[in-house]
Write a protein that holds these residues in place. Structure first.
Motif, PDB file in Angstrom:
ATOM      1  N   ALA A 129       2.233 -90.436  23.838  1.00  0.00           N
ATOM      2  CA  ALA A 129       1.544 -91.282  22.858  1.00  0.00           C
ATOM      3  C   ALA A 129       2.318 -91.359  21.548  1.00  0.00           C
ATOM      4  O   ALA A 129       2.393 -92.416  20.916  1.00  0.00           O
ATOM      5  CB  ALA A 129       0.137 -90.750  22.608  1.00  0.00           C
ATOM      6  N   LYS A 130       2.905 -90.247  21.131  1.00  0.00           N
ATOM      7  CA  LYS A 130       3.630 -90.223  19.857  1.00  0.00           C
ATOM      8  C   LYS A 130       5.018 -90.822  19.967  1.00  0.00           C
ATOM      9  O   LYS A 130       5.454 -91.573  19.088  1.00  0.00           O
ATOM     10  CB  LYS A 130       3.728 -88.781  19.345  1.00  0.00           C
ATOM     11  CG  LYS A 130       2.395 -88.186  18.919  1.00  0.00           C
ATOM     12  CD  LYS A 130       2.560 -86.726  18.519  1.00  0.00           C
ATOM     13  CE  LYS A 130       1.226 -86.114  18.127  1.00  0.00           C
ATOM     14  NZ  LYS A 130       1.349 -84.671  17.796  1.00  0.00           N
ATOM     15  N   SER A 131       5.736 -90.499  21.060  1.00  0.00           N
ATOM     16  CA  SER A 131       7.132 -90.923  21.157  1.00  0.00           C
ATOM     17  C   SER A 131       7.301 -92.323  21.729  1.00  0.00           C
ATOM     18  O   SER A 131       8.254 -93.019  21.391  1.00  0.00           O
ATOM     19  CB  SER A 131       7.917 -89.926  22.018  1.00  0.00           C
ATOM     20  OG  SER A 131       7.370 -89.870  23.325  1.00  0.00           O
ATOM     21  N   MET A 158     -12.461 -87.166  22.337  1.00  0.00           N
ATOM     22  CA  MET A 158     -11.876 -87.752  23.534  1.00  0.00           C
ATOM     23  C   MET A 158     -11.619 -86.647  24.527  1.00  0.00           C
ATOM     24  O   MET A 158     -11.200 -85.569  24.167  1.00  0.00           O
ATOM     25  CB  MET A 158     -10.562 -88.444  23.160  1.00  0.00           C
ATOM     26  CG  MET A 158      -9.900 -89.145  24.320  1.00  0.00           C
ATOM     27  SD  MET A 158      -8.335 -89.837  23.803  1.00  0.00           S
ATOM     28  CE  MET A 158      -8.906 -91.011  22.593  1.00  0.00           C
ATOM     29  N   MET A 159     -11.832 -86.913  25.811  1.00  0.00           N
ATOM     30  CA  MET A 159     -11.599 -85.940  26.850  1.00  0.00           C
ATOM     31  C   MET A 159     -10.653 -86.529  27.868  1.00  0.00           C
ATOM     32  O   MET A 159     -10.739 -87.695  28.200  1.00  0.00           O
ATOM     33  CB  MET A 159     -12.910 -85.539  27.528  1.00  0.00           C
ATOM     34  CG  MET A 159     -13.832 -84.769  26.633  1.00  0.00           C
ATOM     35  SD  MET A 159     -15.354 -84.334  27.451  1.00  0.00           S
ATOM     36  CE  MET A 159     -16.164 -85.912  27.546  1.00  0.00           C
ATOM     37  N   THR A 160      -9.773 -85.695  28.373  1.00  0.00           N
ATOM     38  CA  THR A 160      -8.863 -86.162  29.396  1.00  0.00           C
ATOM     39  C   THR A 160      -9.055 -85.306  30.620  1.00  0.00           C
ATOM     40  O   THR A 160      -9.156 -84.094  30.537  1.00  0.00           O
ATOM     41  CB  THR A 160      -7.397 -86.070  28.926  1.00  0.00           C
ATOM     42  OG1 THR A 160      -7.111 -84.705  28.622  1.00  0.00           O
ATOM     43  CG2 THR A 160      -7.170 -86.927  27.710  1.00  0.00           C
ATOM     44  N   GLY A 161      -9.079 -85.941  31.767  1.00  0.00           N
ATOM     45  CA  GLY A 161      -9.326 -85.205  33.009  1.00  0.00           C
ATOM     46  C   GLY A 161      -8.046 -84.987  33.775  1.00  0.00           C
ATOM     47  O   GLY A 161      -7.099 -85.747  33.661  1.00  0.00           O
ATOM     48  N   ALA A 173      -4.752 -94.936  23.777  1.00  0.00           N
ATOM     49  CA  ALA A 173      -5.292 -94.277  24.966  1.00  0.00           C
ATOM     50  C   ALA A 173      -5.420 -95.257  26.136  1.00  0.00           C
ATOM     51  O   ALA A 173      -5.133 -94.909  27.292  1.00  0.00           O
ATOM     52  CB  ALA A 173      -6.646 -93.643  24.649  1.00  0.00           C
ATOM     53  N   ILE A 174      -5.829 -96.495  25.837  1.00  0.00           N
ATOM     54  CA  ILE A 174      -5.951 -97.518  26.887  1.00  0.00           C
ATOM     55  C   ILE A 174      -4.575 -97.836  27.479  1.00  0.00           C
ATOM     56  O   ILE A 174      -4.425 -97.971  28.700  1.00  0.00           O
ATOM     57  CB  ILE A 174      -6.621 -98.786  26.329  1.00  0.00           C
ATOM     58  CG1 ILE A 174      -8.094 -98.502  25.989  1.00  0.00           C
ATOM     59  CG2 ILE A 174      -6.524 -99.936  27.334  1.00  0.00           C
ATOM     60  CD1 ILE A 174      -8.789 -99.637  25.282  1.00  0.00           C
TER      61      ILE A 174
END
Length: 313
Positions: free
Chosen positions: A201-203, A1-4, A227-228
């Protein structure tokens, strides 16, 4: 996965170790069954058995084929080895990364005798003169980075103070020789978006707690759903120019959903009660509307404002 990330009109693709699914096959849980390698499921398993460094290169190539614009690949010390830098440079991708204080050698002229030598980052820092005062960086030197085959590429090493400990320093490498040390440090900060994503995402988005499946595909699907969710919140924040953080927006949406559910539940109870009054007492519609008006008028103000009283006939 890539995040910009976007910064001053430039686009970067940061990479983080946890973004890569690099588990070995013997660590996978679940029934060992044959999977067609031509399917997405099979390709995912094949990639999971590859080394993380190889996955980085293939992901960059996929981004290039897909026409995703980016200027630099950003990652931390986990992937910043000479072989990785040279491999990414060979496919047309420049790198800005933090490097380890290990024994990896870089080729450059020694300032003491002008002889070309191979020195590690600690030796380079001790032999070169640092910038005085409270400058943004301590030292910048041009070096040659060589892979195992002996192929070398030019790079810049930029030393800066460690924010967590002013007495210590950290070192960054950049394969784009056109960039100034200030630009290199500024661009690297775009990688912080990865840390923010994983924290949220975790918390907040239940990356660790919501899915308890032992299926590799189910866990992968869960990561995609998380992610969505994050992307939806990010789009909401972007479109509304909201100054709140992703976490605040998420809790705000949760409150709106809960309030809407409460409204629906209350209306359902009232409708059921009114149907019972009609059936048992044969009340007319005007009587029903008057009963509802009296009921709403006796509610607390916080609840009363949620409902519109009907006009009695």
């Amino acid at each position: 996965m890539m995040t910009g990330g976007w910064s001053n009109g430039e686009i970067y693709i940061p990479f983080q170790q946890s973004l890569m699914t690099t588990r070995k096959s013997h660590l996978m849980i679940g029934k060992d069954e044959h999977v067609d390698g031509r399917t997405l499921r099979g390709k995912r398993r094949t990639r999971a058995k590859e080394k993380g460094t190889a996955v980085v290169q293939s992901m960059v190539q996929e981004a290039q084929k897909a026409g995703i614009p980016f200027d630099y690949v950003l990652f931390d010390t986990w992937f910043s080895n000479p072989a990785q830098l040279a491999a990414l440079k060979s496919i047309g991708a420049d790198v800005i990364a933090m490097i380890k204080k290990n024994s990896t050698k870089y080729t450059l002229p020694d300032p003491s005798d002008d002889q070309v030598k191979s020195l590690n980052v600690k030796e380079i820092y001790s032999r070169f003169r640092k910038r005085p005062g409270n400058s943004k960086y301590l030292l910048c030197v041009n070096v040659k980075v060589s892979d195992r085959n002996g192929d070398s590429i030019p790079a810049k090493l930029v030393y800066a103070r460690n924010r967590n400990n002013k007495k210590q320093w950290v070192c960054f490498v950049c394969t784009d020789m056109r960039r100034s040390p200030e630009d290199i440090l500024r661009i690297y900060t775009a990688r912080w978006a990865c840390e923010v994503y994983f924290s949220v995402a975790k918390s907040c988005l239940k990356l660790r707690t919501e899915c308890h499946s032992t299926s590799y595909d189910a866990i992968t699907a869960h990561m995609v759903f998380v992610a969505i969710r994050y992307m939806i919140l990010a789009v909401i924040r972007f479109e509304n120019t909201d100054n709140r953080g992703i976490e605040e927006i998420m809790y705000g949406i949760q409150r709106e959903i809960i309030n809407e559910m409460m409204n629906c539940a209350i209306i359902l109870i009232i409708d059921t009660l009114l149907d019972s009054v009609r059936e048992c007492f044969g009340a007319t519609e005007s009587q029903i509307k008057e009963l509802v008006n009296v009921f709403i008028s006796k509610l607390p103000e916080v609840w009363r404002c949620r409902f519109t009283a009907p006009q009695a006939g």
